[in-house]
Design an enzyme around this catalytic site. Structure first.
Site, PDB file in Angstrom:
ATOM      1  N   HIS A 188      -2.588   6.606   4.072  1.00  0.00           N
ATOM      2  CA  HIS A 188      -1.149   6.703   4.350  1.00  0.00           C
ATOM      3  C   HIS A 188      -0.602   8.000   3.738  1.00  0.00           C
ATOM      4  O   HIS A 188      -1.047   8.418   2.665  1.00  0.00           O
ATOM      5  CB  HIS A 188      -0.390   5.547   3.696  1.00  0.00           C
ATOM      6  N   CYS A 246       0.812  -1.227   0.000  1.00  0.00           N
ATOM      7  CA  CYS A 246       0.000   0.000   0.000  1.00  0.00           C
ATOM      8  C   CYS A 246       0.846   1.278   0.000  1.00  0.00           C
ATOM      9  O   CYS A 246       0.550   2.236  -0.715  1.00  0.00           O
ATOM     10  CB  CYS A 246      -0.963  -0.024   1.178  1.00  0.00           C
TER      11      CYS A 246
HETATM   12  N1  LIG Z   1      -5.227  -3.078   5.323  1.00  0.00           N
HETATM   13  C1  LIG Z   1      -4.598  -2.551   4.275  1.00  0.00           C
HETATM   14  O1  LIG Z   1      -4.530  -1.335   4.082  1.00  0.00           O
HETATM   15  C2  LIG Z   1      -3.929  -3.464   3.273  1.00  0.00           C
HETATM   16  C3  LIG Z   1      -3.374  -2.903   2.136  1.00  0.00           C
HETATM   17  C4  LIG Z   1      -2.764  -3.731   1.200  1.00  0.00           C
HETATM   18  C5  LIG Z   1      -2.729  -5.082   1.424  1.00  0.00           C
HETATM   19  N2  LIG Z   1      -3.281  -5.620   2.541  1.00  0.00           N
HETATM   20  C6  LIG Z   1      -3.237  -7.075   2.712  1.00  0.00           C
HETATM   21  O2  LIG Z   1      -4.564  -7.585   2.651  1.00  0.00           O
HETATM   22  C7  LIG Z   1      -4.686  -8.708   3.511  1.00  0.00           C
HETATM   23  C8  LIG Z   1      -5.850  -8.501   4.485  1.00  0.00           C
HETATM   24  O3  LIG Z   1      -5.642  -7.328   5.220  1.00  0.00           O
HETATM   25  P1  LIG Z   1      -6.769  -6.643   6.124  1.00  0.00           P
HETATM   26  O4  LIG Z   1      -6.162  -5.372   6.557  1.00  0.00           O
HETATM   27  O5  LIG Z   1      -8.083  -6.636   5.423  1.00  0.00           O
HETATM   28  O6  LIG Z   1      -6.824  -7.656   7.373  1.00  0.00           O
HETATM   29  P2  LIG Z   1      -8.030  -7.966   8.388  1.00  0.00           P
HETATM   30  O7  LIG Z   1      -8.906  -6.800   8.575  1.00  0.00           O
HETATM   31  O8  LIG Z   1      -7.377  -8.590   9.561  1.00  0.00           O
HETATM   32  O9  LIG Z   1      -8.884  -9.088   7.607  1.00  0.00           O
HETATM   33  C9  LIG Z   1      -8.411 -10.386   7.398  1.00  0.00           C
HETATM   34  C10 LIG Z   1      -9.432 -11.187   6.598  1.00  0.00           C
HETATM   35  O10 LIG Z   1      -8.872 -12.484   6.353  1.00  0.00           O
HETATM   36  C11 LIG Z   1      -9.792 -13.465   6.819  1.00  0.00           C
HETATM   37  N3  LIG Z   1      -9.097 -14.643   7.313  1.00  0.00           N
HETATM   38  C12 LIG Z   1      -8.211 -14.719   8.334  1.00  0.00           C
HETATM   39  N4  LIG Z   1      -7.838 -16.011   8.553  1.00  0.00           N
HETATM   40  C13 LIG Z   1      -8.521 -16.750   7.643  1.00  0.00           C
HETATM   41  C14 LIG Z   1      -8.583 -18.137   7.347  1.00  0.00           C
HETATM   42  N5  LIG Z   1      -7.888 -19.026   8.047  1.00  0.00           N
HETATM   43  N6  LIG Z   1      -9.382 -18.545   6.333  1.00  0.00           N
HETATM   44  C15 LIG Z   1     -10.118 -17.666   5.632  1.00  0.00           C
HETATM   45  N7  LIG Z   1     -10.101 -16.326   5.863  1.00  0.00           N
HETATM   46  C16 LIG Z   1      -9.310 -15.883   6.845  1.00  0.00           C
HETATM   47  C17 LIG Z   1     -10.547 -12.787   7.938  1.00  0.00           C
HETATM   48  O11 LIG Z   1     -11.741 -13.485   8.163  1.00  0.00           O
HETATM   49  P3  LIG Z   1     -12.438 -13.529   9.632  1.00  0.00           P
HETATM   50  O12 LIG Z   1     -13.144 -12.220   9.789  1.00  0.00           O
HETATM   51  O13 LIG Z   1     -13.369 -14.694   9.500  1.00  0.00           O
HETATM   52  O14 LIG Z   1     -11.350 -13.737  10.631  1.00  0.00           O
HETATM   53  C18 LIG Z   1     -10.755 -11.398   7.333  1.00  0.00           C
HETATM   54  O15 LIG Z   1     -11.800 -11.431   6.413  1.00  0.00           O
HETATM   55  C19 LIG Z   1      -3.314  -8.881   4.175  1.00  0.00           C
HETATM   56  O16 LIG Z   1      -2.567  -9.805   3.399  1.00  0.00           O
HETATM   57  C20 LIG Z   1      -2.707  -7.513   4.060  1.00  0.00           C
HETATM   58  O17 LIG Z   1      -1.294  -7.537   4.056  1.00  0.00           O
HETATM   59  C21 LIG Z   1      -3.884  -4.835   3.477  1.00  0.00           C
END
Ligand SMILES: NC(=O)c1ccc[n+]([C@@H]2O[C@H](COP(=O)([O-])OP(=O)(O)OC[C@H]3O[C@@H](n4cnc5c(N)ncnc54)[C@H](OP(=O)(O)O)[C@@H]3O)[C@@H](O)[C@H]2O)c1
Length: 328
Positions: free
Chosen positions: A237, A124
């Site tokens: 950011h 990001c």
């Molecule tokens: N946040 C950002 O700004 C951003 C930017 C670029 C990239 N990313 C990437 O995007 C990804 C997610 O980030 P996020 O910020 O959205 O995280 P988050 O809010 O913690 O969400 C994680 C998601 O993954 C699911 N998950 C976790 N364990 C799982 C499993 N065992 N099986 C299936 N689903 C599972 C969760 O489901 P439950 O609700 O059921 O736990 C939730 O839907 C990461 O790889 C991160 O590096 C994030």
């Protein structure tokens, strides 16, 4: 179409972005962990029940947007690709693989031609920075940058948003501050620590700018020294960049280039106290650049301040834009 990690900070934005941009979805499948099974999320006025991500969840799906973390992507993205689905992955799992295009559509949409079923979305902070740096590179050939980031807590995910809200309430109510996500209190503090530390002393997040920047800009000699800092901001950011170019650069020339850059707004009127702010860049598709000035420590240098909603341009929006490119 499927969203993997649909209940997360990025997943929720993916669903909203598909709806807002009127992406042609005939059926949307929402997948998350067993914890979320049965939860209902709205898409185009209808409630869709979240299902558990399983190995056979991808039959009949054309495109899957993954945002459930690197280990889930490593396990399930190859299975989805094998089932004939194109995966657009938000994690860092495949970004540097030679067989996987790493794409910001405004910069290198052409790389999508070579995909083999998995396409990566960039980090990001890198995405937000490149939205301003790449047009300048095209005009003046960037040699290297020094940068510091000011990264919002939503970049860590939904639990980190809760952590900042909880700590702010605890402080206001004079209660003890509890920590679950970050190693230190994030409310009323800044943490010079994003992602894990490498033997060099940089963090993994800091090195993504150079590594991913080289791949996206097709510029193997690009160098970036970055300090990534987590700040108590909910969303968007900000990055302070000092860039050195091969060709002479003036503020006027740079502004001319930036004004034409796609996906970028120039907000740069210091006399009127107008410059990009994360509070106002949040929930916007375009990134914003300002504080454009000649760098006083480089001969051909420019300083600027670029801000972007990392849940959108750094994740959900970029992923949907990639999907739109695939339909062209
Ligand atoms: N946040 C950002 O700004 C951003 C930017 C670029 C990239 N990313 C990437 O995007 C990804 C997610 O980030 P996020 O910020 O959205 O995280 P988050 O809010 O913690 O969400 C994680 C998601 O993954 C699911 N998950 C976790 N364990 C799982 C499993 N065992 N099986 C299936 N689903 C599972 C969760 O489901 P439950 O609700 O059921 O736990 C939730 O839907 C990461 O790889 C991160 O590096 C994030």
């Amino acid at each position: 179409m499927a969203v993997v990690g649909a209940t997360g900070a990025v997943g929720i934005e993916m669903i909203k972005t598909l709806e807002k941009r009127n992406f042609p979805v005939s059926k949307l499948t929402l997948l998350a962990s067993a914890r979320s099974v049965g939860r209902k999320l709205k898409f185009r006025g209808q409630e869709i029940t979240v299902k558990e991500l399983t190995k056979d969840a991808f039959a009949g799906i054309d495109i899957a947007l993954f945002s459930a973390g690197g280990s889930i992507s490593k396990e399930f993205a190859p299975l989805a690709a094998k089932a004939g689905c194109v995966v657009i992955d938000n994690s860092s799992a495949f970004r540097m693989d030679n067989d996987v295009p790493l794409v910001i559509p405004e910069i290198n949409a052409g790389d999508l031609r070579h995909h083999k079923g998995i396409i990566a979305n960039p980090n990001c902070t890198t995405a937000v920075t490149l939205m301003a740096l790449y047009p300048l590179h095209e005009a003046f050939n960037v040699r290297r940058i020094f940068a510091s980031s000011y990264q919002a807590v939503s970049g860590t995910g939904a639990k980190a948003i809760d952590e900042l809200q909880r700590q702010v309430s605890q402080i206001v109510e004079a209660k003890p501050v509890t920590k679950e996500v970050y190693p230190h209190q994030i409310a009323f503090n800044v943490l010079p620590h994003v992602d894990s530390f490498l033997p060099s002393g940089y963090t993994k997040e800091e090195m993504k700018m150079e590594n991913e920047g080289r791949k996206i800009m097709h510029h193997p000699a690009f160098r970036a020294s970055v300090t990534c800092v987590r700040v108590p901001v909910y969303r968007a950011h900000s990055v302070a960049v000092s860039a050195e170019f091969e060709k002479p650069v003036t503020v006027d020339n740079a502004r001319e280039v930036l004004l034409k850059a796609p996906g970028l707004d120039v907000v740069d009127n210091p006399e009127k106290k107008e410059y990009p702010l994360p509070l106002y860049a949040a929930e916007r598709y375009n990134c914003q650049v300002g504080r454009i000035r000649k760098d006083c420590a480089f001969d051909n240098g420019l300083c600027f301040w670029v801000v972007g909603d990392q849940l959108l341009k750094g994740a959900a929006l970029n992923a949907v834009q990639i999907a739109e490119e695939l339909l062209k």
